[in-house]
Design an enzyme around this catalytic site. Structure first.
Site, short mmCIF file in Angstrom:
data_model
loop_
_atom_site.label_atom_id
_atom_site.label_comp_id
_atom_site.label_asym_id
_atom_site.label_seq_id
_atom_site.Cartn_x
_atom_site.Cartn_y
_atom_site.Cartn_z
N ASP A 94 43.10 41.65 34.19
CA ASP A 94 42.76 41.59 35.88
C ASP A 94 42.10 40.23 36.44
O ASP A 94 42.14 39.34 35.33
CB ASP A 94 41.38 42.23 35.55
CG ASP A 94 41.13 43.70 37.87
OD1 ASP A 94 42.74 43.51 37.93
OD2 ASP A 94 40.09 43.39 37.74
N ASP A 117 45.27 47.02 43.44
CA ASP A 117 43.53 48.05 43.92
C ASP A 117 44.63 48.95 45.13
O ASP A 117 44.07 48.25 46.76
CB ASP A 117 42.73 47.13 44.88
CG ASP A 117 42.20 46.12 43.01
OD1 ASP A 117 42.85 47.11 41.90
OD2 ASP A 117 41.88 45.54 43.26
N GLU A 172 45.75 35.99 39.18
CA GLU A 172 46.48 36.20 39.96
C GLU A 172 46.43 34.11 39.99
O GLU A 172 47.21 33.20 41.08
CB GLU A 172 46.75 36.10 41.40
CG GLU A 172 47.00 37.25 41.05
CD GLU A 172 45.53 38.58 40.82
OE1 GLU A 172 43.89 38.65 40.74
OE2 GLU A 172 46.48 39.42 40.24
#
Ligand code: NAG
Ligand code: NAG
Ligand code: NAG
Ligand code: NAG
Ligand code: NAG
Ligand code: NAG
Ligand code: NAG
Ligand code: NAG
Length: 909
Positions: free
Chosen positions: A437, A598, A440
């Site tokens: 997770d 999300d 980025e």
């Protein structure tokens, strides 16, 4: 996942940047420079061979320096790599400009096809330089850059192509917009970013700079720009400028792959030849998954598993979010809440019941001396470095963190070692798959002014809830430790051991031009977070190979996920790894899987799962994808959750997941949703071999397992914009209710024969829409496309392992010509290298079913390789056959046919 406080922080106190006006930059108070005044280039020294062309490109006048410095000397390389693939590359003569590392995305080899035999034709204009690409067969101009000059500057590269009016364009993910892209005033920004609530018209978590251009019976082609720099692609139309698509990148080279198609699915296959075929995944990963951030202790996790079982809803895999970690540190467990002994018992219990377990990891490594994972990484030099050579720090869940440099080969050894130790089946947590997770990367340290040591936002946040060691309730099926009055056993902390290291072999050019403004390049891409560096790793940071985050930012998640796959493989070399990643880049599908991040518990985000899935599976070659079912943020209500449970069952990756701030939304929380989920999982499981077969063929041929309508009806213009319906596999048309709290749906049926999947009733499509009323929350319209044969299990089961013991049935859905085809792929479901597989082709010629192919997989451990029933749809009473089922209009023949060799079955009189 992302805590909502961060969302407020990102959008509230930090503010948004305003993009500069199109093409115009005020360089000082007196002059205005417009990009359209730039001189362009002149081509010279053109040299051609049978299969290539090279030329020099020289700046054709005074530099305009509109958003940086114009490069004077460029090179052009054109290669007819295959008959269908044309490679066109424009790069700096000095080979300084950054190019994506071969180690990150290996380039396909040119097969040196002859220009004369190629489907595409390249043409060059020398002065001013421009080029075009034409489909030879029909003269269709696919790409034409002659309207505006090429601009190639140190921090800005622009190339525009004219397009026909109102083109059908798809791709350029990741986004949450329509599947067919808007053609006017539309901007696609590619800059990977934490994107809570998956905002529309925005850059999201991944970058896939490929588009498909569909022109009906004139063919479909694809254009891939292999460039990882931040970019903004404008698709627009105006009276003066016509219809166009314009690339604006803030660096890198123009490295294009044109794929000729000419059918949409052929473009997909050709794209897979460039970025890699997707990986095959374990059979069990098609089972139903449950997760939530906020399952605050191991008893809670066990109780969710038990409650699924009690509710009679098959749960294949339980996931745990960052709750399990000690101080939010990777590879640790919270000794109080997730006691290691109990964790091992949890996993044993799941495994004994043929269920699976998955844990999350984040890239931010808590930078504290007493954390051995950090210490070892620091000693081995695996972290990104600040200017003074110290570890460059940021903020993530654990607080102040260092960031692994995933371009450093040593990072792999360190990461793999941590995997082997923490996830050792004998002493640690025997996970079956892993989830990465925040890659980025998402940095809670907002910008270059943030101090990662002082401003660590109070992370790690203390878990909101106290350890819930036991409620006094029995947790059925779990060991004594989990039960009221059970005696907990305490955990041992893991020791550390020395690690081997490896040489770093990469050196050379194309690392990026020096002396650029890494934070605020003059051309501003419209990143939804604002400036480039907002809430991510500073873009001036240098990687081990001397490239900069400015150029490699969009690769951070992809490289982390790739190394994670390798680590999983090292730990369990014989089994297919499953890695779920939030951030992706072109080619990620060859290694890992993705969920759409999300999202929110809204009807709108329920709908958006369809275009998102279509883009990833059919265009970006990442088939194993899905959304957080029922939505991650916000409040799921039972009606929306029931619809989403049904729809999610017809998407490749099927996981219910919610945020810590969201109320519970396990399917068993509501009667209505339980009923919907049971039905959805039942049918999903019966169809599992059908979809697994589809995935297998995508991994071997690139032909997508999920089909947008236009992929199967490329000449029917009504299908080009449809993204609220799709084919699950190539046979099942899914047409869910899409409107909020509605029980009706209007859907399109192409001009073809269909059969209602639930009733088997024949439904003729006439290229028109049909409205269906009274669709219950526990229902979803599904139609079988005529001309297909579907293998399915005769009944469902509570686990995929038990499912594999069920016999098969064959459903024949004759098409307009009375014939049908289908296939079935069988293997052991998990081995990386399969020793015995079956690849069975079914063919219905109007009278008999023929099974042919290879039949080497006969099942192990009670698995079935038998067909117990053959059903032929679309029959009328006249057949006068004892096997006629009047209610369904079908003929049913019962067998047993063994899938051990070819066979033939006559059905009907
Ligand atoms: C589209 O063109 C219009 C008119 O020229 C312009 O105002 C607008 O900014 C353009 N949008 C994009 C995304 O390029
Ligand atoms: C499990 O079910 C019991 C009984 O319905 C309920 O009280 C409990 O809250 C549920 N636990 C979880 C974690 O859902
Ligand atoms: C490291 O030190 C901190 C602060 O003293 C403490 O809270 C934490 O438990 C320690 N971690 C380990 C793994 O010992
Ligand atoms: C990156 O920029 C920051 C802020 O200007 C500066 O403190 C830091 O030294 C730079 N780092 C590198 C590696 O150049
Ligand atoms: C998220 O969804 C909830 C309902 O579940 C809604 O109240 C909220 O406004 C949504 N937030 C955003 C940012 O869309
Ligand atoms: C799953 O298990 C439950 C409880 O043992 C049983 O009632 C149910 O029939 C099983 N479901 C399937 C599909 O086998
Ligand atoms: C079965 O497949 C084999 C190999 O492709 C082919 O030679 C053979 O003719 C097929 N049999 C029938 C009955 O079609
Ligand atoms: C957990 O159990 C222990 C021992 O049984 C007890 O002392 C403690 O109060 C319990 N904790 C909670 C939060 O109920």
């Amino acid at each position: 996942m992302l805590h909502s406080f961060f969302y407020l922080l990102a959008l509230g106190s930090l503010g948004r940047a305003t993009p500069l006006p199109e093409h115009v930059l005020h360089r000082d108070t007196d002059t205005t420079v417009s990009a359209n005044d730039c001189p362009g280039y002149t081509a010279s020294n053109i040299a051609t061979t049978d299969s290539s062309l090279t030329a020099d490109l020289t700046l054709a006048g005074e530099a305009c320096n509109v958003y940086g410095d114009d490069l004077k000397d460029l090179k052009l390389l054109v290669e007819y790599q295959t008959d269908e693939r044309l490679h066109i590359k424009i790069y700096d003569a000095g080979l300084q400009v950054y190019q994506v590392q071969e180690s990150v995305l290996p380039r396909p080899k040119s097969k040196n096809a002859k220009a004369s035999g190629a489907a595409l034709e390249f043409s060059i204009e020398e002065n001013p330089f421009s080029f075009s690409v034409t489909r030879k067969e029909n003269g269709e101009v696919l790409f034409d850059t002659s309207d505006t000059p090429l601009i190639f500057e140190s921090q800005y590269v622009r190339l525009r192509t004219k397009l026909p009016d109102n083109p059908n364009l798809y791709g350029l993910g990741e986004h949450s917009d329509s599947f067919r892209l808007p053609t006017q005033n539309y901007q696609r920004v590619l800059w990977n970013a934490e994107s809570p609530f998956i905002p529309r018209n925005s850059n999201l978590y991944g970058s896939h700079p490929v588009y498909y251009d569909h022109r009906g019976d004139k063919g479909t082609h694809g254009v891939f720009l292999l460039n990882s720099n931040g970019m903004q692609i404008n698709i627009n139309k105006s009276d003066e400028e016509g219809q166009y698509l314009e690339y604006n990148t803030i660096g890198g080279v123009l490295d294009f792959y044109f794929m000729a198609g000419s059918k949409p699915a052929e473009v997909s296959s050709q794209y897979a030849e460039v970025v890699g075929l997707p990986a095959m995944y374990p059979y069990w990963t098609f089972g139903f998954h449950q997760c939530k951030y906020g399952y605050w202790d191991v008893n809670y996790v066990a109780e969710v598993v038990a409650n699924y079982s009690t509710a009679g809803i098959p749960l294949e895999t339980m996931w745990t979010d960052i709750d399990y970690m000690h101080l939010r540190e990777d590879f640790t467990t919270d000794p109080e809440r997730f006691d290691m002994h109990k964790m091992r018992e949890l996993v044993d219990t799941l495994h004994n019941r043929d269920q699976h377990y998955v844990l999350i990891l984040d890239p931010g490594i808590h930078a504290v001396a007493n954390y051995s994972v950090y210490q070892k990484g620091h000693e081995q030099g695996v972290f990104l470095k600040a200017a003074d050579g110290s570890d460059y720090l940021g903020v993530q869940w654990a607080g102040t963190v260092a960031w692994p440099d995933w371009l450093n080969p040593k990072t792999q050894d360190w990461w793999t070692d941590e995997f082997k130790e923490a996830f050792n089946p004998e002493t640690g947590i025997d996970i079956d798959a892993v989830w990465v997770d925040m890659n980025e990367a998402s940095n809670f340290c907002g910008d270059e002014k943030c101090d990662p040591v002082k401003d660590n936002n109070g992370n790690p946040p203390a878990p909101k809830n106290p350890p819930r060691n036991n409620t006094g309730r029995i947790i059925p099926g779990f060991p004594a430790d989990f039960q009221p009055n059970g005696t907990p056993t305490k955990l041992r902390l893991r020791g550390s051991k020395p690690l081997k290291s490896r040489q770093n072999g990469e050196a050379g050019g194309m690392k990026g031009l020096p002396d650029r403004d890494y934070f605020h390049p003059q051309y501003r891409i419209n990143n939804h977070n604002g400036a480039l560096t907002q809430n991510t790793i500073l873009t001036n940071i240098t990687n081990i190979d001397n490239t900069r985050q400015y150029d490699t930012h969009n690769l951070y998640g992809h490289t982390m996920a790739s190394m994670t796959r390798t680590a999983m493989l090292a730990r369990r070399p014989s089994k297919r790894p499953f890695v779920l990643t939030r951030s992706t880049f072109a080619g990620s599908g060859a290694k890992v899987t993705h969920w759409f991040g999300d999202n929110n518990s809204t009807w709108s985000d329920y709908r958006v799962t369809m275009p998102q899935m279509l883009a990833f599976a059919s265009l970006h070659q990442m088939p194993m994808v899905g959304s957080d079912v029922c939505g991650f943020n916000g409040v799921a209500d039972q009606y929306m959750c029931a619809r989403w449970a049904m729809l999610g069952a017809f998407q490749p990756f099927y996981r219910n997941h919610a945020d810590i701030t969201a109320p519970v939304q396990e399917f068993y929380q509501w009667e209505l949703v339980s009923e919907a989920a049971k039905k959805a999982i039942d049918v999903r499981y019966r169809l599992m071999d059908y979809i697994y077969t589809g995935l297998y063929y995508q991994t071997t041929t690139g032909v997508p397992v999920i089909n947008p309508l236009l992929f199967l009806y490329p000449n029917d213009a009504n299908t080009f914009g449809i993204d609220m319906q799709y084919f699950y596999g190539d046979a099942l048309l899914i047409s869910p209710v899409t409107q909020d709290y509605s029980d009706s749906v209007t859907f399109y049926l192409p001009d073809d024969i269909f059969y209602d999947f639930w009733t088997h009733e024949r439904v003729d499509g006439h290229g028109e829409t049909i409205t269906r009323q009274g669709v219950a929350y526990t229902d979803i319209p599904v139609h079988i496309r005529g001309g297909t044969i579907i293998p399915l299990r005769s009944s469902s089961a509570n686990t995929t392992k038990a499912l594999r013991q069920q016999n098969f049935e064959i459903l024949i859905a004759p098409g307009q010509d009375g014939k049908a085809r289908g296939r079935l792929y069988l293997d052991d479901g998990e081995s990386l290298v399969q020793e015995k597989v079956s690849e069975i082709e079914f063919e219905w010629d109007g009278e008999k079913l023929l099974a042919n192919g290879t039949f080497d997989y006969m099942g192990t451990g009670g698995e079935s390789a038998l067909v117990s029933k053959i059903t032929l749809l679309g029959q009328s009473e006249e057949v006068q056959d004892g096997n006629f089922n009047a209610e369904q209009g079908s003929l049913e023949v019962r067998g047993m046919w063994e899938l051990s060799g070819g066979f033939e079955v006559k059905v009907g009189a």
